[in-house]
Scaffold this motif. Structure first.
Motif, PDB file in Angstrom:
ATOM      1  N   GLY A 192     -67.751 -22.920  14.863  1.00  0.00           N
ATOM      2  CA  GLY A 192     -68.423 -24.048  14.249  1.00  0.00           C
ATOM      3  C   GLY A 192     -67.779 -25.350  15.202  1.00  0.00           C
ATOM      4  N   SER A 193     -68.373 -26.336  15.017  1.00  0.00           N
ATOM      5  CA  SER A 193     -67.882 -27.470  15.796  1.00  0.00           C
ATOM      6  C   SER A 193     -66.558 -28.202  15.205  1.00  0.00           C
ATOM      7  CB  SER A 193     -69.184 -28.813  15.785  1.00  0.00           C
ATOM      8  OG  SER A 193     -70.156 -28.227  16.404  1.00  0.00           O
ATOM      9  N   TYR A 194     -66.215 -29.038  16.017  1.00  0.00           N
ATOM     10  CA  TYR A 194     -64.785 -29.692  15.594  1.00  0.00           C
ATOM     11  C   TYR A 194     -65.119 -30.235  14.048  1.00  0.00           C
ATOM     12  CZ  TYR A 194     -61.444 -33.499  14.657  1.00  0.00           C
ATOM     13  OH  TYR A 194     -60.527 -34.319  14.165  1.00  0.00           O
TER      14      TYR A 194
ATOM     15  N   TYR B  66     -75.462 -22.757  15.144  1.00  0.00           N
ATOM     16  CA  TYR B  66     -75.075 -22.186  16.352  1.00  0.00           C
ATOM     17  C   TYR B  66     -76.186 -22.674  17.405  1.00  0.00           C
ATOM     18  CZ  TYR B  66     -73.704 -19.345  20.415  1.00  0.00           C
ATOM     19  OH  TYR B  66     -73.549 -18.982  21.645  1.00  0.00           O
ATOM     20  N   LYS B  67     -77.374 -22.176  17.328  1.00  0.00           N
ATOM     21  CA  LYS B  67     -78.660 -22.273  18.295  1.00  0.00           C
ATOM     22  C   LYS B  67     -78.856 -23.836  18.553  1.00  0.00           C
ATOM     23  CE  LYS B  67     -80.833 -18.307  19.782  1.00  0.00           C
ATOM     24  NZ  LYS B  67     -81.764 -17.241  19.329  1.00  0.00           N
ATOM     25  N   ASP B  68     -78.970 -24.510  17.517  1.00  0.00           N
ATOM     26  CA  ASP B  68     -79.391 -26.175  17.624  1.00  0.00           C
ATOM     27  C   ASP B  68     -78.310 -26.851  18.559  1.00  0.00           C
ATOM     28  OD1 ASP B  68     -81.437 -25.517  16.186  1.00  0.00           O
ATOM     29  OD2 ASP B  68     -80.795 -26.505  14.200  1.00  0.00           O
ATOM     30  N   THR B  69     -76.976 -26.352  17.975  1.00  0.00           N
ATOM     31  CA  THR B  69     -75.904 -27.054  18.881  1.00  0.00           C
ATOM     32  C   THR B  69     -75.520 -26.687  20.333  1.00  0.00           C
ATOM     33  OG1 THR B  69     -74.687 -26.512  16.686  1.00  0.00           O
ATOM     34  CG2 THR B  69     -73.337 -27.433  18.599  1.00  0.00           C
ATOM     35  N   LEU B  70     -76.122 -25.354  20.539  1.00  0.00           N
ATOM     36  CA  LEU B  70     -76.016 -25.069  21.898  1.00  0.00           C
ATOM     37  C   LEU B  70     -77.013 -25.633  22.790  1.00  0.00           C
ATOM     38  CD1 LEU B  70     -74.820 -22.808  23.891  1.00  0.00           C
ATOM     39  CD2 LEU B  70     -76.746 -21.006  23.149  1.00  0.00           C
ATOM     40  N   LEU B  71     -78.303 -25.643  22.122  1.00  0.00           N
ATOM     41  CA  LEU B  71     -79.400 -26.427  22.626  1.00  0.00           C
ATOM     42  C   LEU B  71     -79.043 -27.860  23.056  1.00  0.00           C
ATOM     43  CD1 LEU B  71     -82.332 -24.739  21.348  1.00  0.00           C
ATOM     44  CD2 LEU B  71     -81.672 -24.624  23.514  1.00  0.00           C
TER      45      LEU B  71
ATOM     46  N   PHE C 113     -67.923 -28.640  20.366  1.00  0.00           N
ATOM     47  CA  PHE C 113     -69.252 -27.988  19.717  1.00  0.00           C
ATOM     48  C   PHE C 113     -68.809 -26.766  19.391  1.00  0.00           C
ATOM     49  CE2 PHE C 113     -71.681 -31.173  22.748  1.00  0.00           C
ATOM     50  CZ  PHE C 113     -72.096 -32.012  21.481  1.00  0.00           C
ATOM     51  N   GLY C 114     -67.915 -26.032  19.839  1.00  0.00           N
ATOM     52  CA  GLY C 114     -67.783 -24.756  19.405  1.00  0.00           C
ATOM     53  C   GLY C 114     -68.776 -23.636  19.657  1.00  0.00           C
TER      54      GLY C 114
ATOM     55  N   ILE D 265     -59.628 -43.069  21.638  1.00  0.00           N
ATOM     56  CA  ILE D 265     -60.143 -42.012  21.143  1.00  0.00           C
ATOM     57  C   ILE D 265     -59.354 -41.356  19.860  1.00  0.00           C
ATOM     58  CG2 ILE D 265     -60.740 -39.639  22.053  1.00  0.00           C
ATOM     59  CD1 ILE D 265     -62.141 -41.578  23.297  1.00  0.00           C
ATOM     60  N   LYS D 266     -60.007 -41.128  18.615  1.00  0.00           N
ATOM     61  CA  LYS D 266     -59.246 -40.850  17.450  1.00  0.00           C
ATOM     62  C   LYS D 266     -59.311 -39.437  17.189  1.00  0.00           C
ATOM     63  CE  LYS D 266     -57.298 -44.934  16.069  1.00  0.00           C
ATOM     64  NZ  LYS D 266     -57.172 -45.408  17.646  1.00  0.00           N
ATOM     65  N   GLU D 267     -60.666 -38.871  17.570  1.00  0.00           N
ATOM     66  CA  GLU D 267     -60.686 -37.291  17.229  1.00  0.00           C
ATOM     67  C   GLU D 267     -61.499 -36.706  18.393  1.00  0.00           C
ATOM     68  OE1 GLU D 267     -64.837 -37.253  14.539  1.00  0.00           O
ATOM     69  OE2 GLU D 267     -62.879 -37.654  13.556  1.00  0.00           O
ATOM     70  N   PRO D 268     -61.490 -35.607  18.554  1.00  0.00           N
ATOM     71  CA  PRO D 268     -62.331 -34.880  19.713  1.00  0.00           C
ATOM     72  C   PRO D 268     -63.718 -35.490  19.926  1.00  0.00           C
ATOM     73  CG  PRO D 268     -61.211 -33.091  18.679  1.00  0.00           C
ATOM     74  CD  PRO D 268     -61.238 -34.516  17.751  1.00  0.00           C
ATOM     75  N   GLN D 269     -64.066 -35.728  21.072  1.00  0.00           N
ATOM     76  CA  GLN D 269     -65.377 -36.249  21.394  1.00  0.00           C
ATOM     77  C   GLN D 269     -65.854 -35.698  22.741  1.00  0.00           C
ATOM     78  OE1 GLN D 269     -65.314 -40.628  21.113  1.00  0.00           O
ATOM     79  NE2 GLN D 269     -66.292 -40.762  23.248  1.00  0.00           N
TER      80      GLN D 269
END
Ligand SMILES: Nc1ncnc2c1ncn2[C@@H]1O[C@H](COP(=O)(O)OP(=O)(O)O)[C@@H](O)[C@H]1O
Ligand SMILES: C=C(OP(=O)(O)O)C(=O)O
Ligand SMILES: [Ca+2]
Ligand SMILES: [Mn+2]
Length: 679
Positions: free
Chosen positions: A558-560, A622-627, A477-478, A510-514
């Motif tokens: 940023g996320s992956y 950023y905030k949305d991802t963190l939550l 998620f970064g 698994i093909k990309e970070p998950q």
């Protein structure tokens, strides 16, 4: 057709003709001795009369490095012949069908070298007088604890896709599977394991019954005995001599035998003489599929663990990591029974004896960061923490080598040499130079090498109690800061939640970070409920005053897909500051939501990246991802809290550290993360 013909139609051409024409090369002059015999050089002749004799001079019998003692205390040791017989009997018993004869006729040696086998074959066979199946009529040839050189020859001669690369390593292919198959793992559920193991939702232990295990075992054993030859490795796990486990690995490929030779602890010649009966046996029949008509089978792959029988069966996958991680699961069962904590972590030690543990799921940096030129390497992946301190379970390392470079990771780079198994890499067909950036076969390319290939390995691989416990999270998620200092409660919280990303390749599909939550940073390998391990960790950390750290080796800004992976050079500086103690003394600020303590400054790391919010251009994103991350984290914890009251409630980290709302229900207490911390 003639041997000296030119093949181009010029039948006239020959060296004789050239010489006869008088315009070719001068005749070679040799010294003529008085007796008239010619010598083409002056070196003494070899001491052989025939080619066979010459060949027999090339090899001498290998002797044990430690001479075998004539007597042991008051007891005289058994004769060499008797010992050989017992060893073959033990191997025959391992390979026995459980429904037919007692055990196959086994004979040591390569069936291709006919001259070596008949004598031994005649002396030792263990079948009843009357054979009741055709399989009992043939010998099973055993290639027992071969050396790397012998295994190279076997692999190159008999296994497609085996090559020597320009650095001397053995390149191999693991076949259709280039990562583990966790969905195909089965554990026998019997009266004992029913109560002892973790079976509920989220557990990696998918049940199978004893009967089905035996069906698969028979399938593997029959397959192995049908072959010309099988490889048998007798080796050890755990460098703590008090808690050493003897393992036997029966496999069909030289690749598997060399892999385990590198990964398990290699016995000395003397230890091998006295090996006796193994504590645990792996039957690796990976080339052969399981039968999908068999109960519990959902694919052609099956990795089956039977703790009561102390056996593991592998069908339908040749990925060698299944063996090493399978044995790790076994240790996750056996060690806690002895009050020893098994850890999915790397481990190294500074010059002053300060030990650090690096917990992390596959691909988060355990191997990379524990291999540190300024510190002693104790191990890269699997350890035990007992009253005596830490000990490595294994005898080798298993490094990911995608994008490996000599500049960034010199010690791993230099460990790739003769004896090292290089899995699924791509190389130049002529120069045999490996292209570590090539993902054509898989992203999960790997190198398996003995730990002593790392110059500053600590042998024996043991050390004192850890001072720093580093939790590596590869945050896809970064949003996690590159480093934060944790309280004991926070350490437990993150240890149990095990938030990280599954990186491409290590697990099938698994093909990309998950994003994933992998309890104890290794949920795929634990056998007991996560809180059992967490309780032991908490107890040991507080007893020995260890500090917990959360290090993000994943994304930032940023996320992956939109951000970037945190630079390895920066992570190394962070780790250096943890080891030196300077980070413990730094100034800290607190982040929102997770309440993580983040340092304001670290030598060699740009200060603006230390708070991950600064690295995102879109602060709302950023905030949305963190939550979003915090929400998933809470849900994960609810599954581990004893109180049914928590259903529908959300549990924040501060509730967690204050143990707010815990019902302390006796029945569930031992599985509750909140109760755990109140003990
Ligand atoms: N900041 C970072 N920290 C650690 N590893 C990183 C980082 N950035 C990239 N990597 C890469 O990630 C991989 C980590 O893999 P590895 O150390 O083998 O993990 P593990 O031993 O935990 O399975 C390596 O290929 C390494 O080069
Ligand atoms: C070998 C493995 O683990 P690691 O990447 O942790 O070495 C694996 O997960 O298959
Ligand atoms: Ca509770
Ligand atoms: Mn590793």
């Amino acid at each position: 057709m003639a041997a000296n013909g030119t093949g181009n139609g010029n039948q006239e051409f020959s060296f004789k003709n050239v010489a006869a024409a008088g315009n070719g090369l001068a005749r070679i002059q040799t010294h003529k001795k008085q007796n008239g015999i010619c010598h083409d050089d002056s070196s003494p002749p070899v001491k052989a009369q025939t080619i066979d004799e010459l060949h027999s001079l090339q090899k001498k019998k290998s002797a044990p490095t430690t001479p075998i003692k004539g007597t042991q205390g008051a007891f005289a040791t058994i004769s060499e012949e008797e010992r050989q017989k017992q060893q073959l009997q033990s191997i025959s018993a391992s390979l026995a069908s459980l429904t037919r004869e007692t055990g196959p006729k086994v004979v040591k040696g390569d069936p291709a070298r006919k001259s070596e086998t008949p004598r031994v074959a005649h002396e030792h066979h263990y079948t009843p007088a009357i054979s009741i199946s055709d399989s009992a009529l043939k010998f099973t040839h055993i290639l027992y604890n071969l050396s790397p050189a012998e295994l190279y020859e076997q692999a190159i001669k008999y296994e497609h896709g085996s090559f020597i690369t320009s650095n001397g390593a053995l390149a191999t292919l693991s076949g259709a599977k280039a990562g583990r198959s966790p969905r195909d793992k089965r554990v026998v559920r019997d009266e004992t394991t029913e109560n002892e193991l973790w079976w509920e939702k989220g557990s990696p232990n998918i049940e199978m019954d004893e009967h089905t295990f035996l069906v698969n075992r028979e399938r593997a054993v029959d397959y192995l005995n049908s072959l010309d030859k099988v490889y048998v490795n007798d080796q050890f796990l755990n460098w703590d001599p008090e808690h050493r486990i003897k393992v036997r690995i029966v496999s069909a490929r030289a690749y598997h035998s060399l892999f385990m030779h590198n990964m398990c602890i290699r016995p000395t010649a003397e230890e091998l003489e006295n090996f006796g009966t193994p504590d645990f046996t792996i039957y690796n029949a990976g080339q052969f599929p399981c039968n999908r008509y068999t109960h519990y089978m959902t694919s052609s792959t099956s990795v089956d663990l039977n703790l009561a029988r102390r056996e593991m069966v592998i069908l339908g996958t040749q990925y060698a990591g299944e063996m090493k991680k399978g044995l790790f699961s076994v240790m996750h069962y056996l060690m806690p029974k002895r009050q020893i904590l098994s850890l999915h972590s790397g481990c190294n030690m500074g010059k002053d004896g300060d030990v650090a543990l690096f917990f992390g799921l596959s691909g988060t940096g355990k191997t990379t960061l524990s291999t540190d030129h300024n510190r002693y390497l104790i191990g890269d992946d699997e350890h035990c923490w007992s009253e005596n301190g830490v000990s490595n379970i294994e005898g080798g390392c298993y490094a990911k080598c995608i994008d490996l470079s000599g500049e960034k990771e010199p010690d791993i780079w230099n460990a790739i040499k003769f004896g090292t198994v290089l899995e699924n890499v791509v190389f130049d067909e002529h120069t045999r130079e490996v292209d570590y950036s090539d993902k054509s076969v898989t992203e999960n390319t790997r190198a398996a090498y003995p730990i002593e290939y790392i110059p500053n390995a600590k042998i024996p691989c043991v050390g004192p109690h850890p001072k720093n416990v580093i939790l590596l999270a590869c945050d896809a998620f970064g949003v996690l800061p590159p480093v934060s200092k944790l309280s004991l409660a926070q350490t437990m919280y993150h240890f149990i939640s095990g938030y990280t990303a599954l990186v491409a390749g290590t697990e099938d599909g698994i093909k990309e970070p998950q994003a994933t939550f992998s309890a104890c940073f290794g949920a795929a390998f634990i056998m007991l409920h996560p809180t059992k391990y967490a309780a032991m960790l908490a107890e040991k950390m507080s007893k020995h005053g260890a500090t917990g750290w959360l290090v993000n080796t994943g994304w930032s800004g940023g996320s992956y897909g939109s951000g970037n992976r945190i630079k390895l050079a920066h992570t190394r500086k962070i780790i250096d500051a943890i080891h030196s103690g300077s980070l413990l003394r730094a100034n800290y600020t607190k982040t929102e939501v997770f309440g993580l303590e983040i340092p304001t400054e670290i030598e060699g790391v740009p200060s603006q990246i230390l708070d991950s919010m600064n690295t995102w251009s879109d602060k709302n994103a950023y905030k949305d991802t963190l939550l979003k991350l915090a929400e998933s984290d809470r849900e994960k914890h609810l599954a581990y809290a004893c109180s049914r009251k928590f259903k529908g409630f959300s549990l924040s980290l501060s509730d967690f550290s204050q143990r707010k709302g815990c019902c302390r229900n006796k029945r569930f207490r031992s599985f509750c993360v909140l109760c755990l911390l109140s003990n």
